[in-house]
Design a protein around this motif. Structure first.
Motif, short mmCIF file in Angstrom:
data_model
loop_
_atom_site.label_atom_id
_atom_site.label_comp_id
_atom_site.label_asym_id
_atom_site.label_seq_id
_atom_site.Cartn_x
_atom_site.Cartn_y
_atom_site.Cartn_z
N UNK A 283 -7.00 4.86 9.48
CA UNK A 283 -7.24 3.45 9.15
C UNK A 283 -7.48 3.37 7.65
N UNK A 284 -6.68 2.56 6.98
CA UNK A 284 -6.75 2.45 5.52
C UNK A 284 -6.83 0.98 5.14
N UNK A 285 -7.73 0.65 4.21
CA UNK A 285 -7.89 -0.73 3.74
C UNK A 285 -7.25 -0.89 2.37
N UNK A 286 -6.49 -1.98 2.22
CA UNK A 286 -5.98 -2.39 0.91
C UNK A 286 -6.39 -3.85 0.73
N UNK A 287 -7.43 -4.07 -0.04
CA UNK A 287 -7.99 -5.41 -0.14
C UNK A 287 -8.62 -5.78 1.19
N UNK A 288 -8.27 -6.96 1.70
CA UNK A 288 -8.81 -7.37 3.00
C UNK A 288 -7.83 -7.12 4.14
#
Length: 680
Positions: free
Chosen positions: A188-193
């Motif tokens: 699981x990777x976040x880029x911004x929201x």
């Protein structure tokens, strides 16, 4: 806690009485646990009926290759146990079209209810946890959930921000009994929201060893499966909007074929799309909106030793659910919703003879409300009304030597309602009581079956004149959560009017109806009629855990569990394939780095049988588990856990009475399993 933040992911840990090995539990639980059973995200101890929860640790420890196998040892739950790759849950003696299996609230989109040899295309490895729900809340999902709902929950549509912007898990295991290897990984990777998710798994097992014969194996019990999924969500201040796509691929053998020289195996494929949105509103009459939908393209073929496809089933299905949560209207807080579903089954080969193309359309409205009746007492109400249209081709066998099929379209309007009371007492004890009256429309299989099914060695005949099945049930339960003492117990009674079941007639057939005895001379397949009779189910189930000693953060104690269900036809006789009474006990030790369990589950002999059944003997399944959490000083910042699990350590002959194959197929012998899991 915000409503939208709880249904799918708020529980850091979950209540799992009798978890892991049978009758064994690590009972350390968070004081408040939220589950998806209630649209209001009620804590687990505030629901009228108990909810069985299987944790991620239990899933990784289990050798099960199916959802049914994963749940089979839980109180009140058994499994159809047809093949290693095909096993559906049986809840309180109810199976198939009375138990809804779903993924994140959307139906599995398969044909596993058509026959016991058809698997559920949801692999346990992909689940973060599994909930088994009964009581008023199940009416949100469908009248086919008279027995209950099995909700498989994963993170393919992310709903929270990963810590540090990235989280993942890698797990691998090995089974001695079937040389089974499996692996799983997710990220699981976040880029911004925006949060992105990907996961993949693979499993391969051979024919498993059978008890007391270490050189002999149960033929055609091999499995090979794999899957991949990806999804993404936009996280908003008041919820999320996301979607996912997944592909599932499974091949598995069918044990004990009629012709050992020409064994059958199943090749199953499914591609699934899902989307969901949960929004919370800060003001106004409605407090939230949840919309979930999915589309499934499923197919499987039943392949013989020459590579020829004897039967093929294709299922295309879509489902959409919407719920509006409202703020208080007088004393009531709750949700109203709408559910739409379309299902098209096409079959070819012998499958086409069994079930010609059918289509089911359903539209339903449902409501769930809560009302406080004081500081400690709460009333829960559920209601559902639906319209179901089922069309297909049925068999007219009034002239046994010249049967013919004809087009039929049936319409049903099931109406169901339920009510429950929840009373919270001192000491964390919660008492619950529920009453339900549920109606169910017959499934296409029950109406339109009309031919041979080689995998189950049956010739199945539906009845296009079947009416609605109606059930009236009452249940009383008590439970307590806590790391010093926890328990859950329930007693239930259900009266069915026009209960639909598969009745073995005692006649045999070949591939055509005119070969069926007594008019013909067929002898390959057992004839089965779908029949309606009044029936009564009653039973009791319990599980508990007590901590007896503590050493700092470590503790040790004992656990136990018991379940039984008695199912009779009101006109006389027993409902077939009802699981036997079971009892178990064990001990556990839970420390910060090291934990262990040892316990047994004993299944008593089942001699309360239908006229065309055989008795099933008793057995005892002894299990043990040892876990070690490697210190982060050794692994760096990545937590690593190693687990060693032993199953059927007494190497007993185990046959599940609920299985169509139980006279020919033993369950696996002694097994040792090694699991390694790393999270980052």
């Amino acid at each position: 806690m915000k409503r939208f933040a709880s249904p799918l992911y708020a529980a850091a840990s979950v209540i799992a009485l009798g978890a892991g090995s049978p009758a064994l539990a690590e009972e350390a639980v968070a004081p408040t646990v939220f589950v998806t059973a209630s649209p209001l995200a009620s804590p687990l101890d505030e629901l009228a009926a108990p909810v069985t929860v299987v944790t991620r640790e239990e899933i990784l420890a289990s050798p099960a290759t199916s959802i049914g196998g994963l749940l089979a040892d839980k109180p009140g739950i058994a499994a159809s146990s047809f093949a290693a790759g095909a096993s559906r849950p049986i809840i309180r003696g109810l199976d198939n079209t009375r138990v809804r299996v779903q993924e994140n609230g959307i139906g599995a989109g398969d044909v596993s209810t058509v026959s016991e040899d058809h698997g559920v295309p949801i692999d346990p490895l992909s689940a973060r946890r599994v909930e088994v729900v009964r009581g008023p809340a199940v009416l949100r999902y469908g009248s086919e959930a008279i027995g209950g709902v099995v909700n498989v929950i994963n993170n393919r549509i992310p709903t929270t921000m990963p810590k540090g912007g990235i989280e993942g898990e890698v797990s691998a295991s090995y089974n001695h009994v079937d040389y089974g290897r499996q692996g799983y990984a997710d990220l699981n990777v976040a880029t911004g929201n925006v949060v992105w998710h990907v996961d993949t798994f693979a499993r391969k097992t051979g024919n498993y060893q059978i008890p007391d014969q270490p050189t002999k194996r149960q033929h055609h019990t091999w499995t090979e499966s794999a899957g991949v999924a990806g999804g993404a969500s936009v996280l908003l201040e008041n919820g999320h909007i996301g979607a996912s796509v997944s592909h599932y691929d499974s091949d598995y053998g069918i044990p004990a074929p009629e012709n050992p020289g020409n064994p059958i195996h199943i090749e199953m494929r499914q591609t699934k799309l899902q989307a969901s949105s949960e929004l919370e509103f800060a003001s106004g009459f409605f407090s939230g909106l949840d919309i979930t939908g999915g589309y499934s393209d499923y197919s499987h073929g039943e392949i013989d030793a020459t590579g020829a496809t004897g039967s093929r089933f294709d299922n295309k299905e879509w489902e959409v659910r919407g719920e509006l949560l409202h703020r208080a209207v007088g004393p009531f807080t709750g949700a109203v919703g709408l559910q739409l579903r379309n299902r098209q089954i096409e079959a070819a080969g012998e499958g086409g003879e069994l079930l010609a193309p059918t289509e089911t359309d359903a539209v339903a409205g449902f409501i769930f409300e809560e009302m406080p009746l004081g500081e400690r007492l709460k009333l829960q109400l559920g209601g559902r009304a639906e319209h179901v249209d089922v069309s297909g081709r049925a068999l007219d066998f009034t002239l046994p030597l010249a049967p013919f099929d004809y087009a039929v379209s049936r319409q049903f309007t099931p109406v169901s309602g339920s009510a429950g009371l929840v009373l919270s007492l001192d000491g964390g004890v919660v008492l619950g009581a529920t009453v339900q009256r549920v109606e169910r429309a017959p499934d296409a299989l029950e109406l339109f079956s009309k031919g041979p099914h080689e995998a189950t060695e049956t010739f199945e005949v539906g009845d296009p004149t079947l009416g609605k099945e109606k059930a009236r049930s009452i249940e009383f339960n008590a439970r307590r959560a806590g790391d010093d003492f926890s328990f859950e117990a329930a007693i239930f009674h259900t009266s069915f009017s026009d209960f639909i079941y598969k009745r073995l007639t005692g006649e045999t057939c070949d591939d055509d109806f005119d070969t069926c005895t007594p008019h013909g001379a067929g002898n390959e397949l057992d004839q089965v009629f779908f029949t309606q009779e009044d029936a009564t189910f009653r039973g009791f189930e319990a599980a508990g855990s007590v901590t007896l000693a503590r050493w700092g953060a470590a503790r040790a104690g004992i656990t136990g569990q018991f379940d039984m269900v008695r199912a009779t036809l009101d006109a006389g006789g027993n409902v077939p394939r009802i699981p036997p009474m079971r009892a178990g006990a064990g001990v556990f030790y839970a420390g910060e780095a090291l934990s262990g369990k040892l316990g047994f589950l004993h299944a008593f002999a089942q001699d309360r049988i239908d006229a065309n059944e055989t008795e099933t003997g008793s057995y005892t399944n002894l299990k043990a588990e040892l876990r070690y959490r490697v210190p982060t000083s050794v692994t760096g910042t990545t937590p690593v856990e190693l687990a060693l699990i032993g199953e059927n350590l007494l190497d007993h002959d185990m046959r599940h009475h609920s299985s169509f194959k139980k006279n020919d197929v033993l369950q696996p012998g002694r097994n040792v399993r090694l699991v390694a899991t790393a999270r980052f």
